[in-house]
Design an enzyme around this catalytic site. Structure first.
Site, PDB file in Angstrom:
ATOM      1  N   TYR A  80      40.070  31.852  35.515  1.00  0.00           N
ATOM      2  CA  TYR A  80      40.201  30.508  34.890  1.00  0.00           C
ATOM      3  C   TYR A  80      38.876  30.005  34.558  1.00  0.00           C
ATOM      4  CZ  TYR A  80      44.584  31.389  37.343  1.00  0.00           C
ATOM      5  OH  TYR A  80      45.753  31.780  37.844  1.00  0.00           O
TER       6      TYR A  80
ATOM      7  N   HIS B 284      43.387  36.967  41.962  1.00  0.00           N
ATOM      8  CA  HIS B 284      43.162  36.086  40.790  1.00  0.00           C
ATOM      9  C   HIS B 284      43.649  34.709  41.255  1.00  0.00           C
ATOM     10  CE1 HIS B 284      43.815  34.901  36.435  1.00  0.00           C
ATOM     11  NE2 HIS B 284      42.968  35.680  36.337  1.00  0.00           N
TER      12      HIS B 284
ATOM     13  N   HIS C 256      42.416  39.241  26.853  1.00  0.00           N
ATOM     14  CA  HIS C 256      43.029  40.112  28.020  1.00  0.00           C
ATOM     15  C   HIS C 256      43.678  41.203  27.660  1.00  0.00           C
ATOM     16  CE1 HIS C 256      42.671  35.804  29.136  1.00  0.00           C
ATOM     17  NE2 HIS C 256      42.795  36.195  30.346  1.00  0.00           N
TER      18      HIS C 256
ATOM     19  N   ASP D 246      39.964  40.668  30.394  1.00  0.00           N
ATOM     20  CA  ASP D 246      40.165  40.332  31.721  1.00  0.00           C
ATOM     21  C   ASP D 246      41.479  40.930  32.399  1.00  0.00           C
ATOM     22  OD1 ASP D 246      38.052  38.753  31.582  1.00  0.00           O
ATOM     23  OD2 ASP D 246      38.998  37.085  32.259  1.00  0.00           O
ATOM     24  N   ASP D 247      41.736  41.063  33.643  1.00  0.00           N
ATOM     25  CA  ASP D 247      43.116  41.514  34.157  1.00  0.00           C
ATOM     26  C   ASP D 247      43.470  42.794  34.233  1.00  0.00           C
ATOM     27  OD1 ASP D 247      43.067  38.474  34.492  1.00  0.00           O
ATOM     28  OD2 ASP D 247      44.919  38.272  33.080  1.00  0.00           O
TER      29      ASP D 247
ATOM     30  N   HIS E 145      36.716  40.741  38.840  1.00  0.00           N
ATOM     31  CA  HIS E 145      37.650  39.654  38.321  1.00  0.00           C
ATOM     32  C   HIS E 145      38.522  39.356  39.477  1.00  0.00           C
ATOM     33  CE1 HIS E 145      39.113  36.882  35.708  1.00  0.00           C
ATOM     34  NE2 HIS E 145      40.409  37.188  35.531  1.00  0.00           N
TER      35      HIS E 145
END
Length: 402
Positions: A205, A167, A276, A113-114, A163
């Site tokens: 999350y 966020h 991540h 992710d991210d 994503h």
């Protein structure tokens, strides 16, 4: 006669799907719930009127930063966080029967992710060297801020998912904000990849309810991907310490021990991990334990390859042809491509009067990389490409004109 030829080429260029991609604008990085495009709203309104999107108030954030539904909100069957009636409050990481959260037995879904971030290239290089596919759930803001890294991901055989733009906890947003968070991230991936339209998304999350889930599916045809193992690798900061309190790894050694425990654990169901590409520490944890994953016999793949699914709504996989007739936010009519042969046939036998609209994502993104960098240098909304930012000769050479 030369001016007639030139005029014809220019007219074809202005009408081409590639040109329409280049004139789209993107929100300022970090904008929470950016205003969606009118065409996405139109598709949403049809689905809403048909009763396919739940109607209830968004969740609120508690003082501890957790989402919850305020008193008086109907948390009946249509409002459950998951597809199961056993959940009635907004909580993180609740996944339903229509979501992906378990891999098939003995298989390992590799996902991060991210990104894309400055810490990401080491991960992409490692994955490419290992011939290992992985799914990268990208934040729209990070795509705009790091276009070179995005290009490296695409060139390294990365599978890219959504994503969100900024966020947020998605259940705390109203319907319009949900549309913007998802739609603009899809748009950024589309514009900067040469036309790919994502098929999968992961809520920040793990926060989603049936309202959010339905908007993602009904408008953007996105499938929610969760996880069944959480590394908490985001806790580790670049200085070597932990940003978390009493939970999560306190050192790179703690993280690696956690990841190794996954590899030696049960194989049923298979694993979809939450990792991540935030820091060199989170990236290093995966790299340092990857050999053990393979040694214990796990069949590691990106998310769609676990289930023999196409990677994108308009392309079956990396470096495969793109069907640009599939639109962003066109609802469930945006059907995923199943085989490259179908797209190849579409490329060689276009409808009468229809310009060729199938190209390679890697080739397209390499050709326009300098213009993409120019877009990302500003934090305010602006056209991704000006009308004459790419020489006409590019279109001719690339075979993108009718």
């Amino acid at each position: 006669m030369l001016w007639l030829v030139t005029l014809g080429l220019l007219t074809s260029t202005l009408a081409s799907p590639l040109y329409s991609r280049q004139t789209s604008t993107l929100p300022a990085p970090g904008t929470r719930g950016p205003a969606p495009k009118s065409e996405w709203v139109a598709v949403y309104e049809v689905a809403k009127a048909a009763g396919r999107i739940s109607t209830f108030a968004p969740a609120k954030l508690s003082g501890a930063g957790n989402p919850y539904y305020p008193p008086g909100v109907d948390t009946g069957e249509n409002g459950f966080v998951t597809d199961s009636p056993s959940f009635v409050h907004a909580v993180a990481a609740c996944f339903g029967d229509s979501d992906i959260s378990d891999a098939p037995d003995g298989m390992y879904g590799v996902s991060f992710d991210d990104g894309p971030l400055p810490s990401s290239p080491a991960l992409y290089q490692f994955l490419q060297k290992q011939n290992q596919t992985a799914t990268h759930f990208f934040i729209g803001t990070n795509i705009v801020n790091n276009p070179d890294v995005f290009r490296q991901a695409l060139a390294s055989n990365a599978h890219i998912g959504v994503h969100t733009w900024s966020h947020p906890y998605m259940t705390t947003l109203n319907d319009t904000q949900v549309l913007g968070e998802l739609g603009w991230t899809v748009q950024a991936i589309h514009d900067l990849s040469g036309g790919l339209i994502p098929k999968f998304w992961r809520p920040p999350y793990g926060d989603a309810d049936n309202r959010v889930r339905a908007i993602a599916k009904e408008v953007f045809n996105l499938t929610l991907v969760g996880w069944n193992r959480d590394s908490d690798d985001w806790c580790l900061n670049e200085s070597g310490g932990s940003s978390c309190g009493s939970y999560g790894p306190k050192s790179i050694e703690d993280l690696e021990n956690e990841l190794r425990s996954w590899a030696v654990g049960g194989v049923s169901p298979g694993i979809i991990g939450l990792e991540h590409e935030l820091t060199s520490k989170s990236v290093g944890g995966f790299i340092n334990t990857y050999a053990g994953l393979k040694q214990h016999g796990w069949d590691a793949r990106c998310i769609p390859d676990l289930f023999d699914l196409s990677w994108y709504l308009n392309s079956p996989g990396d470096s495969q042809p793109i069907d640009s007739s599939v639109g962003i936010g066109a609802g469930l009519s945006s059907s995923p491509a199943t085989t490259s042969s179908n797209l190849d046939a579409a490329a060689t036998t276009p409808s009468p009067g229809t310009p060729s609209s199938v190209t390679s994502p890697v080739a397209a993104v390499e050709s326009v990389s300098q213009t993409v960098q120019h877009l990302a240098s500003s934090a305010t909304p602006r056209p991704a490409f000006s009308s004459f930012s790419v020489p006409l000769a590019f279109f001719v050479a690339a075979g993108l004109l009718a």
